[in-house]
Design an enzyme around this catalytic site. Sequence first.
Site, PDB file in Angstrom:
ATOM      1  N   SER A  27      11.464   5.973  15.228  1.00  0.00           N
ATOM      2  CA  SER A  27      10.251   5.576  15.948  1.00  0.00           C
ATOM      3  C   SER A  27      10.622   5.264  17.384  1.00  0.00           C
ATOM      4  O   SER A  27      11.012   4.151  17.710  1.00  0.00           O
ATOM      5  CB  SER A  27       9.637   4.347  15.263  1.00  0.00           C
ATOM      6  OG  SER A  27       9.163   4.732  13.999  1.00  0.00           O
ATOM      7  N   LEU A  28      10.486   6.248  18.242  1.00  0.00           N
ATOM      8  CA  LEU A  28      10.970   6.133  19.617  1.00  0.00           C
ATOM      9  C   LEU A  28       9.941   5.427  20.507  1.00  0.00           C
ATOM     10  O   LEU A  28      10.218   4.364  21.065  1.00  0.00           O
ATOM     11  CB  LEU A  28      11.281   7.547  20.124  1.00  0.00           C
ATOM     12  CG  LEU A  28      12.110   7.669  21.381  1.00  0.00           C
ATOM     13  CD1 LEU A  28      13.446   6.963  21.245  1.00  0.00           C
ATOM     14  CD2 LEU A  28      12.338   9.156  21.702  1.00  0.00           C
ATOM     15  N   HIS A  29       8.802   6.023  20.686  1.00  0.00           N
ATOM     16  CA  HIS A  29       7.625   5.420  21.326  1.00  0.00           C
ATOM     17  C   HIS A  29       7.718   5.123  22.816  1.00  0.00           C
ATOM     18  O   HIS A  29       6.716   4.792  23.441  1.00  0.00           O
ATOM     19  CB  HIS A  29       7.173   4.146  20.598  1.00  0.00           C
ATOM     20  CG  HIS A  29       6.930   4.329  19.145  1.00  0.00           C
ATOM     21  ND1 HIS A  29       6.266   5.420  18.633  1.00  0.00           N
ATOM     22  CD2 HIS A  29       7.282   3.576  18.059  1.00  0.00           C
ATOM     23  CE1 HIS A  29       6.208   5.320  17.309  1.00  0.00           C
ATOM     24  NE2 HIS A  29       6.830   4.224  16.940  1.00  0.00           N
TER      25      HIS A  29
ATOM     26  N   CYS B  97       3.499   8.535   1.279  1.00  0.00           N
ATOM     27  CA  CYS B  97       4.016   7.583   2.272  1.00  0.00           C
ATOM     28  C   CYS B  97       4.255   6.249   1.564  1.00  0.00           C
ATOM     29  O   CYS B  97       3.330   5.624   1.061  1.00  0.00           O
ATOM     30  CB  CYS B  97       2.984   7.457   3.394  1.00  0.00           C
ATOM     31  SG  CYS B  97       3.485   6.316   4.669  1.00  0.00           S
TER      32      CYS B  97
ATOM     33  N   GLY C  21       6.880  -1.864   6.362  1.00  0.00           N
ATOM     34  CA  GLY C  21       8.264  -2.352   6.366  1.00  0.00           C
ATOM     35  C   GLY C  21       9.246  -1.450   7.088  1.00  0.00           C
ATOM     36  O   GLY C  21       8.936  -0.325   7.470  1.00  0.00           O
ATOM     37  N   GLU C  22      10.443  -2.002   7.292  1.00  0.00           N
ATOM     38  CA  GLU C  22      11.530  -1.264   7.927  1.00  0.00           C
ATOM     39  C   GLU C  22      12.570  -0.950   6.843  1.00  0.00           C
ATOM     40  O   GLU C  22      13.318  -1.839   6.410  1.00  0.00           O
ATOM     41  CB  GLU C  22      12.140  -2.122   9.055  1.00  0.00           C
ATOM     42  CG  GLU C  22      13.450  -1.611   9.616  1.00  0.00           C
ATOM     43  CD  GLU C  22      13.438  -0.143  10.049  1.00  0.00           C
ATOM     44  OE1 GLU C  22      12.568   0.254  10.838  1.00  0.00           O
ATOM     45  OE2 GLU C  22      14.322   0.597   9.584  1.00  0.00           O
TER      46      GLU C  22
ATOM     47  N   CYS D 137      -1.241   5.862   9.814  1.00  0.00           N
ATOM     48  CA  CYS D 137       0.000   5.238  10.292  1.00  0.00           C
ATOM     49  C   CYS D 137      -0.297   3.912  10.979  1.00  0.00           C
ATOM     50  O   CYS D 137      -1.164   3.841  11.840  1.00  0.00           O
ATOM     51  CB  CYS D 137       0.697   6.098  11.342  1.00  0.00           C
ATOM     52  SG  CYS D 137       0.912   7.781  10.871  1.00  0.00           S
TER      53      CYS D 137
ATOM     54  N   GLU E  44       0.818  -1.202   0.000  1.00  0.00           N
ATOM     55  CA  GLU E  44       0.000   0.000   0.000  1.00  0.00           C
ATOM     56  C   GLU E  44       0.856   1.256   0.000  1.00  0.00           C
ATOM     57  O   GLU E  44       1.939   1.289   0.586  1.00  0.00           O
ATOM     58  CB  GLU E  44      -0.927   0.000   1.216  1.00  0.00           C
ATOM     59  CG  GLU E  44      -1.933  -1.118   1.117  1.00  0.00           C
ATOM     60  CD  GLU E  44      -2.965  -1.105   2.242  1.00  0.00           C
ATOM     61  OE1 GLU E  44      -4.105  -1.485   1.962  1.00  0.00           O
ATOM     62  OE2 GLU E  44      -2.644  -0.739   3.377  1.00  0.00           O
TER      63      GLU E  44
ATOM     64  N   CYS F 183       6.426  -6.771   7.580  1.00  0.00           N
ATOM     65  CA  CYS F 183       7.529  -6.262   8.398  1.00  0.00           C
ATOM     66  C   CYS F 183       7.905  -7.316   9.413  1.00  0.00           C
ATOM     67  O   CYS F 183       7.060  -8.048   9.919  1.00  0.00           O
ATOM     68  CB  CYS F 183       7.108  -4.980   9.122  1.00  0.00           C
ATOM     69  SG  CYS F 183       8.474  -4.154   9.965  1.00  0.00           S
TER      70      CYS F 183
HETATM   71  N1  SAH Z   1       9.599   0.609  10.303  1.00  0.00           N
HETATM   72  C1  SAH Z   1       9.760   2.036  10.175  1.00  0.00           C
HETATM   73  C2  SAH Z   1       8.809   2.589   9.160  1.00  0.00           C
HETATM   74  C3  SAH Z   1       7.334   2.535   9.550  1.00  0.00           C
HETATM   75  S1  SAH Z   1       6.913   4.166   9.844  1.00  0.00           S
HETATM   76  C4  SAH Z   1       9.636   2.677  11.544  1.00  0.00           C
HETATM   77  O1  SAH Z   1       9.366   1.961  12.494  1.00  0.00           O
HETATM   78  O2  SAH Z   1       9.877   3.871  11.652  1.00  0.00           O
HETATM   79  C5  SAH Z   1       5.365   4.134  10.472  1.00  0.00           C
HETATM   80  C6  SAH Z   1       5.251   5.024  11.698  1.00  0.00           C
HETATM   81  O3  SAH Z   1       3.927   4.860  12.240  1.00  0.00           O
HETATM   82  C7  SAH Z   1       6.199   4.559  12.782  1.00  0.00           C
HETATM   83  O4  SAH Z   1       6.616   5.603  13.602  1.00  0.00           O
HETATM   84  C8  SAH Z   1       5.296   3.617  13.525  1.00  0.00           C
HETATM   85  O5  SAH Z   1       5.796   3.339  14.779  1.00  0.00           O
HETATM   86  C9  SAH Z   1       3.994   4.375  13.540  1.00  0.00           C
HETATM   87  N2  SAH Z   1       2.860   3.506  13.824  1.00  0.00           N
HETATM   88  C10 SAH Z   1       2.802   2.178  13.667  1.00  0.00           C
HETATM   89  N3  SAH Z   1       1.590   1.708  14.043  1.00  0.00           N
HETATM   90  C11 SAH Z   1       0.871   2.765  14.428  1.00  0.00           C
HETATM   91  C12 SAH Z   1      -0.466   2.927  14.879  1.00  0.00           C
HETATM   92  N4  SAH Z   1      -1.288   1.871  15.003  1.00  0.00           N
HETATM   93  N5  SAH Z   1      -0.894   4.161  15.167  1.00  0.00           N
HETATM   94  C13 SAH Z   1      -0.071   5.221  14.997  1.00  0.00           C
HETATM   95  N6  SAH Z   1       1.195   5.135  14.564  1.00  0.00           N
HETATM   96  C14 SAH Z   1       1.664   3.920  14.280  1.00  0.00           C
END
Ligand code: SAH
Length: 353
Positions: free
Chosen positions: A209-211, A103, A155-156, A328, A90, A110
Site C-alpha cells: 500500500s504505497l499511496h 478479500c 487489519g495488517e 476497500c 468482515e 487495525c
Molecule cells: N493493512 C494492509 C491490508 C489492508 S488492504 C495494507 O495496508 O495493505 C486494503 C487496501 O485498501 C489497502 O491498499 C488500503 O490502503 C486500501 N484502502 C484503505 N482505505 C481505503 C479507502 N477508503 N478507499 C480505497 N482504498 C482504501
Amino acid sequence: MINLLGLDRKAMESFFVSIDEKPYRAQQVLQWIHTNGIQDFDAMSNLSKVLRQKLAAAAHIALPQVIYENAASDGTYKWLLKLNDGNCIETVFIPERTRGTLCISSQVGCILNCDFCSTGKQGFNRNLTTAEIIAQLWIASRTQKITNVVMMGMGEPLLNLDNVVPALNLMLDDYAYGLSKRRVTVSTAGVIPAMYQLKERVDVALAVSLHAPNDELRNKIVPLNKKYPLKELMTVCRGYFNDNRRSVMMEYVMLAGVNDTPDHAKQLVRLLQGVRAKMNLIPFNPFPHTEYQRSDTDTIFRFRDILMKAGLNTTIRRTRGDEFNAACGQLVGQVQDRTRRSQRLKEKIGEST
Ligand code: SAH
C-alpha cells in the site's frame, strides 16, 4: 479441545503423532475439512470408527458464527462473522467474469491508523487466530467458487505473521484449497522486517500500500512510514521476487488534491525506477466523517497515462461493493475494547504517534 480448522499440514501431522496415529492421516482430514467442508468426524468415511471417536473426544472443527450475509446488485457478497469473544469481522467476495476473489481480514480492527481507511478509525482489538483467518475461506467456499484470495480485509497481515502464514499454507495446499501462489496475495502497508520474514516463509504474491510518492506525504497518510520510510521499502521490493517474471503490486488510493497531481505521478515514476512493479490505482471509497474525496475520473486517467508512458504497467481498480460498505477501506466489523489494546500494541511495535 483443539480446533483442527487452524492446523496446516505440518501442524496437523504433529497433532496425529501426538495422539499416536500415523501422520498421513493429516492429508485425509485436511481434505475432509477444507476441500469437502465437513465438520462432523462421523462423516469422514475413510477413517475407522475408533479413530473417529478418538478425534471427537480430543478435537473439534469450530467456525465463527455468520450473523449477516448479503449480496449487492453488482454481485459482491459480504459476510459479517461473530467470533467467540463477541468481536466481529468482515469478509467480501468479488465475482468477475474469469475469477472469484475473496478479500480476507487478518485482525480485529487495525493499529496502523492510515488516515483514509475506515478500518483504522475503528481502533484495534486483537489478532485473528489461524482458524479465524481460514474460516473466512471455508465459509465463502461453501457457496462461491473462489479462485483468488487477497489479504486486503481488516487489519495488517504482517503484524500477525505467525497466524497468517499457516493460513496461507492451507490456501496453497492441494489437500485443502489448492490455490496457485500467484492467486494468493498478501497486502501490507510496509512492515519491513516482516516482509523479509514472509519472503522466507511462504511464496505468495505481494501487494504494497504505497499511496504517496515521497516520505513527507506518506508520513501523513500512512503513519507507519515514519518507522519504515520509502527508501528501505523500495529496497525490500526490489529484491522480493527472485524470478524476473513476478512483480510487486503497488496500491495507490486516489485522494482528490492530496496525492493525485501530474507531479505526484512523475515522482512515483522516479521512486519506482528499478523496481519490478505494477501500479493499481484505487479510487478512494468514502466513509462517514472522512475529510477526503475521491479524485475525479479525468484526474485518475491523466495520472494513469503519465505512469503508462513512463513504462509502468498501471490498472485502475473498479469500485465494487460500495453500495453496502464492502469496498476497500470500508470494512469495519465490530471492534470491542479498542483503545486499551491499541495502546499496548503500539508500545510493542514502538510506534510513538
Ligand atoms: N493493512 C494492509 C491490508 C489492508 S488492504 C495494507 O495496508 O495493505 C486494503 C487496501 O485498501 C489497502 O491498499 C488500503 O490502503 C486500501 N484502502 C484503505 N482505505 C481505503 C479507502 N477508503 N478507499 C480505497 N482504498 C482504501
